[in-house]
Design an enzyme around this catalytic site. Structure first.
Site, PDB file in Angstrom:
ATOM      1  CE  LYS A   1      -4.030   1.729   2.640  1.00 35.30           C
ATOM      2  NZ  LYS A   1      -4.863   1.401   4.075  1.00 35.30           N
TER       3      LYS A   1
ATOM      4  CB  SER B   1      -8.482   0.120   5.746  1.00 35.77           C
ATOM      5  OG  SER B   1      -9.610   1.730   5.937  1.00 35.77           O
TER       6      SER B   1
ATOM      7  CB  SER C   1      -8.072   3.194   2.790  1.00 34.90           C
ATOM      8  OG  SER C   1      -8.256   2.449   3.838  1.00 34.90           O
TER       9      SER C   1
END
Lengths: 101, 499
Positions: B81, B180, B156
């Site tokens: 990420k 997330s 996310s």
């Protein structure tokens, strides 16, 4: 309790987020909606309840040995600095119009 | 053993490299080829790191040639990420604020994957600064759900879930502040785990909510996630993260243990909640039966204060976000709008232009909630409600090993279908209490929805530091499904061939 446009402008000033007039209108509307969403928090009987600031309750301060270690070099530390001069980070005046507020 | 790389488990890749069936360089090229052939449509990546990947793979191959024992993830392609620092890459947090930020050091979680021999192929898209559940708030581009490109991948960590679901990488890391990792995993049909708070170091991961954030792995199998967790915890406590705990153990060792006699709690009222899709309800009842069919005792439990968790979460998370994002002043790093006479004006305009809409909203809310007029009323109250929610879980876990609940109330929705921020916040109802308390949680794909045909995830939550036991129950759920190892059909086998 609802926040006025002036209230939101003051919060934006404090948060150092320079909103435009149009953004300020949308933000005022959002803030009031979001705060309404938080209201269930006011309905709980929390008298005498201790707050939990952290999931790991019994945290102890972590100390390390006071020994020198290699950190970032000056060059590495300045890699992402937008404006520097002679190994220093350069900023505009910190006092003056609007600056001391 | 040959074929498309996306058909291999993490352990099969590492064993194949160790056995000389294929080289780490061949695996890296296959992953990069899959990305090149698939990511134009999926848009999971912010950047690919071919040079770093081939260098890391070359080291693995050289170690093997020298007769050394290879580490457990040798040659396994991994992506991170884009809130995780890796020297040699930008770390953008999908924000204009950090669009050109060069990582000055490498995050511990990233380093531990590399130390285990994993090969870094790139950085993944996300909601800006991890604020969101669609990945649509990325300042650069949206990511598309590999199962239906018109739909969101969740967020996310939407790039992480989409890259794994499309078979571009074997495993990815995400971060989970309110769901997330688990929610995008559910929407993309992959396994996503939020370990207990403190299990994985957050050093070098850009902070959002410091009392909530936790890093964890996403993979196409529970086994792949467990293998990654082994690597993430292998070094024990990280002295750079004060919250880091020594959680090193073999999370693969007990995956296939019998679950007979284990107890799993369900909360019937949650399945009757408004907004829960009928096919998710059906999937959850099937999941209960599949566990019961393996000898798990399913009992009812109650979390009476769970309804307050959304409000408590948005108070705590917004305040912590405001505090953490105050560092972005455009002076030492980040976007700076030049030409202002004073620092205050420069900071204010740089932040206004560097942050996107949701990042500004969260910080504004946090700034208000920490003000003297709102602090006691909301912030302190939320931390007291947190005590009540924690007590609820403690009571429940005195009776059960884990709690089974949906991950998301619906399968993936279309881009733009839900635009009201408040409506998006409510979709986090099943995941956020887990972060408030700091327990472990995992989402496991259990089926395709009977109406939508889209993946549906079931969530298991366990008590703090019972991560290994949670994985065993997750494996039991996976074993009874036909979702293990699934790649989204439109992408399975497209490119990424191992010669």
């Amino acid at each position: 309790m609802s926040l006025s446009r002036q209230d939101v402008a003051a919060i934006a000033d404090y948060a150092r987020i320079g909103l435009t007039d149009a953004e300020l209108d949308a933000m005022t509307s959002y803030m009031n909606d979001a705060i309404a969403l938080l209201d269930p928090i006011l309905e709980y009987d929390i008298a005498g309840v201790e707050p939990t600031y952290h999931p790991i309750g019994d945290l102890a301060n972590v100390a390390r040995d006071d020994a020198a270690a290699v950190g970032l070099s000056l060059q590495e530390a300045l890699t992402n600095v937008p404006d520097s001069q002679g190994g220093y980070v350069r900023v505009p005046a910190i006092l003056g119009e609007g600056g001391a507020s | 053993m040959t074929g498309a790389l996306d058909g291999f488990s993490v352990r099969q890749i590492a064993r194949g490299v160790a056995a000389g069936d294929f080289s780490a360089t061949e695996v890296a090229r296959a992953s990069l080829d899959a990305i090149a052939r698939r990511d134009g449509e999926v848009q999971a990546f912010q950047q690919t790191t071919e040079e770093l990947a081939l260098a890391a793979a070359g080291e693995v191959d050289a170690a093997r040639a020298a007769g050394k024992t290879l580490p457990p993830l040798a040659g396994v392609p991994v992506a991170f990420k884009d809130n995780m620092n890796l020297v040699g890459t930008r770390t953008t947090c999908a924000s204009r604020m950090l669009a050109s930020y060069e990582s000055a050091y490498t995050a511990t979680c990233v380093q531990r994957m590399l130390d285990a021999g994993a090969v870094p192929v790139g950085k993944l898209n996300m909601d800006e600064f991890a604020f969101g559940s669609t990945t649509d708030s990325s300042a650069f581009h949206s990511t598309n759900n590999p199962w239906d490109l018109t739909r969101v991948p969740g967020g996310s960590s939407g790039g992480s879930a989409a890259a794994v679901a499309s078979g571009e990488v074997a495993v990815a890391l995400g971060s989970d502040t309110g769901g997330s990792i688990r929610q995008p995993a559910a929407l993309c049909g992959v396994v996503g785990m939020k370990p207990t708070y403190g299990v994985v170091s957050r050093y070098g991961v850009v902070a959002f909510g410091s009392s909530l954030d936790q890093v964890g792995p996403l993979g196409r199998r529970v086994e792949d996630v467990a293998a990654a967790l082994n690597a993430l915890t292998a070094g024990g406590r990280d002295r750079h993260d004060a919250m880091s705990q020594d959680c090193a153990q073999d999370y693969l060792a007990h995956l296939d243990d019998s679950v007979e006699g284990r107890t799993v709690g369900v909360i019937p009222a949650l399945l009757e909640a408004a907004g829960l899709a009928a096919e998710v309800r059906t999937a959850m009842r099937d999941a209960e039966e599949r566990l019961a069919g393996q000898g798990v005792r399913v009992v009812e439990v109650d979390l009476p204060n769970m309804a307050s968790s959304i409000a408590a979460y948005y108070v705590i998370a917004s305040c912590e976000a405001f505090s953490n994002l105050a560092r972005f002043d455009g002076v030492r790093y980040g976007y700076q709008e030049p030409g202002h006479a004073t620092l205050a004006r420069q900071t204010s305009r740089s932040r206004a232009l560097g942050f996107g809409a949701e990042a500004k909203r969260r910080q504004m809310l946090g700034a208000y909630l920490l003000s003297s007029e709102a602090y006691d009323r909301y912030y302190l109250a939320a931390q007291k409600v947190r005590t009540l929610i924690t007590a609820d879980y403690r009571r429940a876990f005195a009776q059960v090993d884990a709690i089974l609940l949906p991950t998301s109330p619906t399968p993936a929705w279309r881009h733009g279908e839900i635009s009201d921020p408040a409506a998006l916040y409510l979709a986090d109802i099943y995941t956020i209490s887990n972060n408030i308390v700091g327990n472990c949680g995992i989402s496991v794909p259990v089926c395709l929805g009977s109406q939508s045909g889209l993946p549906i995830g079931a969530q298991l939550q366990g008590p703090a530091f019972a991560d290994a036991r949670l994985l065993t129950l997750a494996r039991a759920l996976e074993r009874a499904s036909d979702m293990e190892g699934r790649v989204a059909p439109a992408f399975a086998g497209r490119g990424g061939e191992l010669a």
